[in-house]
Design an enzyme around this catalytic site. Structure first.
Site, mmCIF file in Angstrom:
data_model
loop_
_atom_site.group_PDB
_atom_site.id
_atom_site.type_symbol
_atom_site.label_atom_id
_atom_site.label_comp_id
_atom_site.label_asym_id
_atom_site.label_seq_id
_atom_site.Cartn_x
_atom_site.Cartn_y
_atom_site.Cartn_z
ATOM 1 C CB SER A 116 -12.238 -1.573 2.200
ATOM 2 O OG SER A 116 -10.915 -1.562 1.788
ATOM 3 N NE ARG A 169 -3.578 2.060 2.904
ATOM 4 C CZ ARG A 169 -3.296 3.039 3.747
ATOM 5 N NH1 ARG A 169 -2.138 3.052 4.389
ATOM 6 N NH2 ARG A 169 -4.164 4.005 3.958
ATOM 7 C CE LYS A 188 -8.923 4.313 4.788
ATOM 8 N NZ LYS A 188 -8.512 4.902 3.519
HETATM 9 C C1 LIG Z 1 -7.205 -5.592 4.433
HETATM 10 C C2 LIG Z 1 -7.565 -4.167 4.191
HETATM 11 N N1 LIG Z 1 -8.747 -3.702 4.591
HETATM 12 C C3 LIG Z 1 -9.069 -2.409 4.358
HETATM 13 C C4 LIG Z 1 -8.193 -1.567 3.701
HETATM 14 C C5 LIG Z 1 -8.542 -0.153 3.400
HETATM 15 O O1 LIG Z 1 -8.647 -0.004 2.015
HETATM 16 P P1 LIG Z 1 -9.247 1.352 1.357
HETATM 17 O O2 LIG Z 1 -10.613 1.532 1.938
HETATM 18 O O3 LIG Z 1 -9.111 1.233 -0.084
HETATM 19 O O4 LIG Z 1 -8.307 2.459 1.906
HETATM 20 P P2 LIG Z 1 -6.777 2.632 1.494
HETATM 21 O O5 LIG Z 1 -6.014 1.462 1.983
HETATM 22 O O6 LIG Z 1 -6.753 2.720 0.004
HETATM 23 O O7 LIG Z 1 -6.375 3.888 2.203
HETATM 24 C C6 LIG Z 1 -6.962 -2.102 3.300
HETATM 25 N N2 LIG Z 1 -6.061 -1.352 2.644
HETATM 26 N N3 LIG Z 1 -6.663 -3.386 3.532
HETATM 27 C C1 LIG Z 2 -5.593 1.040 5.771
HETATM 28 C C2 LIG Z 2 -6.619 1.044 6.808
HETATM 29 N N1 LIG Z 2 -7.912 0.914 6.485
HETATM 30 C C3 LIG Z 2 -8.729 0.935 7.544
HETATM 31 S S1 LIG Z 2 -7.878 1.174 8.996
HETATM 32 C C4 LIG Z 2 -6.398 1.198 8.145
HETATM 33 C C5 LIG Z 2 -5.094 1.402 8.799
HETATM 34 C C6 LIG Z 2 -4.822 0.409 9.920
HETATM 35 O O1 LIG Z 2 -3.582 0.719 10.399
HETATM 36 P P1 LIG Z 2 -3.107 0.351 11.873
HETATM 37 O O2 LIG Z 2 -2.997 -1.143 11.900
HETATM 38 O O3 LIG Z 2 -1.778 1.054 11.987
HETATM 39 O O4 LIG Z 2 -4.145 0.901 12.824
#
Ligand SMILES: Cc1ncc(COP(=O)(O)OP(=O)(O)O)c(N)n1
Ligand SMILES: Cc1ncsc1CCOP(=O)(O)O
Length: 431
Positions: free
Chosen positions: A105, A36, A134
């Site tokens: 997601s 990511r 995030k």
């Molecule tokens: C395993 C997993 N779950 C949720 C997310 C979040 O994805 P998304 O809503 O596309 O947000 P971004 O990652 O693009 O900021 C994820 N990356 N992985």
């Molecule tokens: C990418 C993403 N999507 C929902 S929460 C998240 C970040 C989770 O990060 P952390 O494990 O550091 O709380």
């Protein structure tokens, strides 16, 4: 492209260039990786993705790409993870080679239904808890909200990982591993937790099962806890309603513990280091920030949180607040009265004191448990102590009505002994 064999989602690392060059975290037990990169140019993203794949495939760990199907195609990833505003999973599936892993997601039951219809392999459910990783994330689900989202799976074979939290088929994490100075050890620790959690048949929230304890055993345990309270004098942090602050503090002292009635959010972290239990009674709800903060810190220290949602059904505001709080932290004991209006707040205090003692004597060291002690025995003991003391107070000659009852009750709590509990307490168990 196309990962062969069953995919293990149990420790799902979401990462970017930070993983490189050593890939240390991978060796600690990570089972699947998502690359990511939110701010890099396409060329750089591709490089990071290629290097990640090189490392991961050495350990037979599948690599997914966040959002960018073009990158996944260009470097031969094992699949993609797409969000609600990205390319739809169905379209991604059409573009990718057969056998590719597609994850989506989800934050609502509607998202889940769509993911099933789109033929996704797994869903990421979240965010469960608050995350620094995030920005502008969707509504925090908490464990209850995650349950509502997961209900939409309705027997489908879709796999699910929690993100911004833990549970389900696995956890998807960013900072728990990547922000650690020792990512390999951090990954190993998480891996052990996930494995212990998924292979455990014990209840997660209350420690060892008490089902086999007979009534007398519980009464003896209550007596033992009273002795422990008198010996250790635990500090009990109480954020309670303004009507009962004074009484609750006196009951705490009479039991042999020490009260602290602090409410400011900024002192919650420090207080969590010194208190043995937290009571949250929202009978006169004011500023919620302290309550939200306090529970999180106490959960993190694996100490009991006793929640008394006074008159929770009386107003919409109370009901919604109770949901908000329980989405922010996990209560170890929820205390309610049959009618849930008015009396009983000091029972909550007594339960908190006994739960603190139960946690002190608890030997439940496994990290996956919310607390160390037996909260069932702690809660019953707190109720027994107040019941026995109340019965003794009610029969005193100096008690003429509710005005004289309260000081008599506090005296009887002060004079309560383990022997009195054993002599007078009564419990019926209904299997
Ligand atoms: C395993 C997993 N779950 C949720 C997310 C979040 O994805 P998304 O809503 O596309 O947000 P971004 O990652 O693009 O900021 C994820 N990356 N992985
Ligand atoms: C990418 C993403 N999507 C929902 S929460 C998240 C970040 C989770 O990060 P952390 O494990 O550091 O709380």
């Amino acid at each position: 492209m196309g990962f062969k064999g069953p995919v293990d989602y149990s420790l799902y690392l979401v990462t970017g260039r930070e993983l490189l060059p050593s890939g240390a975290a991978i060796k600690g037990g990570v089972t699947i990786v998502q690359v990511r990169e939110k701010t890099t140019d396409t060329g750089e993203f591709l490089k990071v993705a290629r290097k990640t794949k090189e490392i991961c495939h050495k350990y037979s760990i599948p690599v997914l790409i966040n959002d960018r199907v073009d990158i996944a195609l260009a470097m031969g990833a094992d699949g993609v993870h797409v969000g609600q505003s990205d390319m739809p999973a169905r379209v991604a599936r059409q573009l990718l080679p057969p056998g590719s892993i597609v994850g989506v997601s989800t934050n609502t039951p509607v998202d889940v239904t769509a993911a099933i219809a789109d033929g996704a392999d797994y869903i990421g459910v979240g965010p469960i808890w608050n995350t620094q990783t995030k920005v502008n994330h969707k509504t925090l689900l908490g464990p209850r909200g995650a349950g509502v989202v997961l209900n939409a799976l309705q027997g489908s074979s879709m796999r699910a990982v929690a993100i911004g939290g833990r549970g389900l088929d696995g956890v998807a994490v960013v900072s728990a591993i990547m922000a650690s100075r020792q990512p390999r050890e951090a990954a190993r620790e998480l891996s052990n937790i996930v494995r212990a959690y998924t292979s455990s048949s014990l209840p997660v929230f209350s420690g060892p099962s008490t089902a086999s304890l007979k009534a007398l055993g519980i009464i003896q345990a209550a007596a033992g806890l009273l002795a422990k309270i008198r010996e250790a004098g635990p500090l009990i942090h109480q954020i309670t309603n303004t009507v009962v602050v004074n009484q609750s503090a006196n009951v705490t002292l009479a039991l042999g513990a020490s009260p602290i009635m602090a409410t400011a959010a900024s002192e919650m972290e420090d207080l969590s280091k010194v208190s043995g239990a937290l009571l949250i009674n929202f009978g006169t709800i004011g500023d919620k920030s302290g309550i939200l903060e306090a529970g999180r810190w106490v959960n993190a220290r694996r100490n009991p949180v006793i929640f008394d949602p006074v008159a929770v059904g009386a107003t919409k505001y109370r009901f919604e607040t109770s949901q908000e709080l329980m989405n922010a932290w996990q209560a170890s004991v929820i205390k309610g009265n049959p009618a849930e209006i008015g009396s009983g707040c000091i029972v909550g205090t007594s339960v908190a004191v006994f739960c603190a003692a139960a946690n002190l004597v608890g030997e439940n060291d496994a990290e996956q448990y919310l607390v160390k002690g037996d909260m069932f025995v702690g809660a019953i003991s707190g109720i027994l102590a107040i019941t026995v003391a109340s019965e003794l107070a009610a029969t005193r000659e100096d008690v003429k009505g509710s005005g004289t009852f309260l000081p008599a009750l506090i005296d009887e709590i002060y004079n309560l002994t383990p022997e009195k509990i054993i002599d007078r307490a009564q419990i019926e168990l209904h299997p």
